[in-house]
Design an enzyme around this catalytic site. Sequence first.
Site, PDB file in Angstrom:
ATOM      1  N   ASN A 397       8.887   3.420   1.460  1.00  0.00           N
ATOM      2  CA  ASN A 397       9.727   4.662   1.981  1.00  0.00           C
ATOM      3  C   ASN A 397       9.172   5.152   2.500  1.00  0.00           C
ATOM      4  O   ASN A 397       9.786   5.267   3.885  1.00  0.00           O
ATOM      5  CB  ASN A 397      10.412   4.971   0.482  1.00  0.00           C
ATOM      6  CG  ASN A 397      10.826   5.890   0.791  1.00  0.00           C
ATOM      7  OD1 ASN A 397      11.756   6.352   1.855  1.00  0.00           O
ATOM      8  ND2 ASN A 397      12.360   6.130  -0.582  1.00  0.00           N
ATOM      9  N   ASP A 398       8.144   6.221   2.374  1.00  0.00           N
ATOM     10  CA  ASP A 398       7.654   7.640   2.966  1.00  0.00           C
ATOM     11  C   ASP A 398       6.885   7.182   4.201  1.00  0.00           C
ATOM     12  O   ASP A 398       7.693   7.893   5.810  1.00  0.00           O
ATOM     13  CB  ASP A 398       7.013   8.060   2.364  1.00  0.00           C
ATOM     14  CG  ASP A 398       7.702   9.082   1.096  1.00  0.00           C
ATOM     15  OD1 ASP A 398       8.690   9.628   1.172  1.00  0.00           O
ATOM     16  OD2 ASP A 398       7.309   9.391   0.525  1.00  0.00           O
ATOM     17  N   VAL A 399       6.359   6.169   3.907  1.00  0.00           N
ATOM     18  CA  VAL A 399       5.522   5.261   5.161  1.00  0.00           C
ATOM     19  C   VAL A 399       6.364   4.834   6.537  1.00  0.00           C
ATOM     20  O   VAL A 399       5.672   4.339   7.366  1.00  0.00           O
ATOM     21  CB  VAL A 399       4.183   4.336   4.616  1.00  0.00           C
ATOM     22  CG1 VAL A 399       3.552   5.384   3.698  1.00  0.00           C
ATOM     23  CG2 VAL A 399       5.043   3.412   4.251  1.00  0.00           C
ATOM     24  N   VAL A 400       7.866   4.263   6.094  1.00  0.00           N
ATOM     25  CA  VAL A 400       8.070   4.240   7.100  1.00  0.00           C
ATOM     26  C   VAL A 400       9.788   4.796   7.624  1.00  0.00           C
ATOM     27  O   VAL A 400      10.507   4.490   8.184  1.00  0.00           O
ATOM     28  CB  VAL A 400       9.014   2.513   7.120  1.00  0.00           C
ATOM     29  CG1 VAL A 400       7.618   1.133   6.976  1.00  0.00           C
ATOM     30  CG2 VAL A 400       9.835   2.581   5.619  1.00  0.00           C
ATOM     31  N   SER A 438       8.245  11.039  -2.068  1.00  0.00           N
ATOM     32  CA  SER A 438       8.110  12.720  -1.718  1.00  0.00           C
ATOM     33  C   SER A 438       9.546  13.351  -1.447  1.00  0.00           C
ATOM     34  O   SER A 438       9.407  14.725  -1.626  1.00  0.00           O
ATOM     35  CB  SER A 438       7.222  12.954  -0.592  1.00  0.00           C
ATOM     36  OG  SER A 438       9.050  12.308   0.869  1.00  0.00           O
TER      37      SER A 438
END
Lengths: 471, 102
Positions: A397-400, A438
Amino acid sequence: MGLAQVMALGVDITYFVTAFVFIYGLKQMSSPVTARGGIVIAGIAMLAASLITFGVPQIRLELDINMVLMLVALALGSAVAYVSAKRVAMTDMPQMIAIYNGMGGGAAAAIAAVELVKLSGGGVSHGLVVQVLAVLGAVIGSVSFAGSGIAFAKLQGLLKKTTRLPMHQFINLGLFAIVCVTGFWVATGQPVVFAYVVVFFLVALALGVMVTLPIGGADMPVVISLFNALTGLAVAFEGFVLDNAAMIIAGTVVGSAGTLLTQLMAKAMNRSLANVLFSSFGSDSGAAAEEEIEGSMKEIQAQDAAIMMAYADNVVIVPGYGMAVAQAQHKLKEMEGLLEARGVTVKYAIHPVAGRMPGHMNVLLAEAGVEYDKIFDLDEINPEFPRADVALVIGANDVVNPVARSNPDSPIYGMPILDADKAQNVIVIKRGQGAGFSGIENHLFYADNTRMLYGDGQKAVGELIANIKQL
Amino acid sequence: MIEAQPEFAGFTALYIFMLAAFTGYEVISRVPVILHTPLMSGSNFVHGIVLVGAMIALGHAEGPLELTIGFFAVVLAAGNAVGGYVVTVRMLEMFKSSKGAK
């Protein structure tokens, strides 16, 4: 030369060789091909060093109470650790590293405790420097021990909530001050007062607990890595106390290597170490800075997604922690095989902090038999996304999240991300519509070229496989 | 054997500390990301050398309190060494299959 001197020489030589082999073994671990050989020779060195230690003058080779306790302790510690390490599932590796690391820190603190209790009982001091180092090692070891325990409990799910007391940082500051004061008294005490030693250790342990409690699960790998480095340092300090070069060298090497590793991890998350330790992520910032999201999430069925991938030329798979939780790596490998049989090029893109530790995804994919030359890290794969027909995001999620590139107000702004949004089509496998770890909304999910495939990772990939097979 | 001067012995230890610190930094800086978790596990195993210190501490422990603490030191240290080793080997074993293919 008498027997005692021969023995002493043998001990020194063995420790020297052990220190050399440890460094060589770590060096070997810098390549996947030689890594296994590296740990095996390090293991042999460790065994040799432990056995030769029976020859040091401090250990009497007779069956007294010390020896009986030693043999029982060795058997007990080894057996428990061996069984638990063999049984643990690959996804649970991070917390096992945490707990074994904590044990090392505890051992270093306990060594200091034995020496300090000895001094409080009228033992002969080996000088101020040694006493100071014993105390430093004791603080660091205790914090690492207690902190690693909390990290283990959190990752294992025994401790679900992130506890934050009012004035938490002030309480920690207070505890730290007490540790400093009592530590100073113990380090300079001649003789050492036993009561101070007790208070000193109790407060140091409490500090380890309190420092780790407010840190969220996403930051745990950084914290575990930090505790790993700290334990190394504690071991080195106790090595000075016991005049043991093998402990000094091995401990220091781990201390500095661990510090570097910790920095690499924190950097990959675009956060400073201080930020990780003293602020909880996404709790107060973020929500206010959210900009309006255009578009909506568009759902896709497994059948359509399967067609999209089966007729693609290039597919990039982006796994995240959700894949680890769903244990979907074996299914992914199976799907990779099917796609390749149809002439599709499949690559895996791994973000440095995907999963719970750097390299965690790699370990899981390797477990499923994915060859490591198909696995690419951020810098290698990002230029390829525009050429990819499909980017399959599974449990990440957050890493993309493209917000990291576009919105300076976002808490994750500036974090390097995988440019999955630049692929022709993006398929996101996700359990529900919620935000990521996050708590930040992911704009990728609302993009025009993105389709959502809802469901548990393993089940969803299973459906994709079934559909690809029918084509 | 010639008895080393205490100040000199202290400084030698400091030199060892400095060189070992640089060594650790250098060894790690060339490790690919895919090996970071095994490497953390591997370095976790390496500080299991604390076992040697724990054995020495228990070996010259006197009285019930020192013996008890020493006992725990050895249990914990043995756990660190053995657990760290087994976990690391298990992780690295998974890289074996692809090695054979190459």
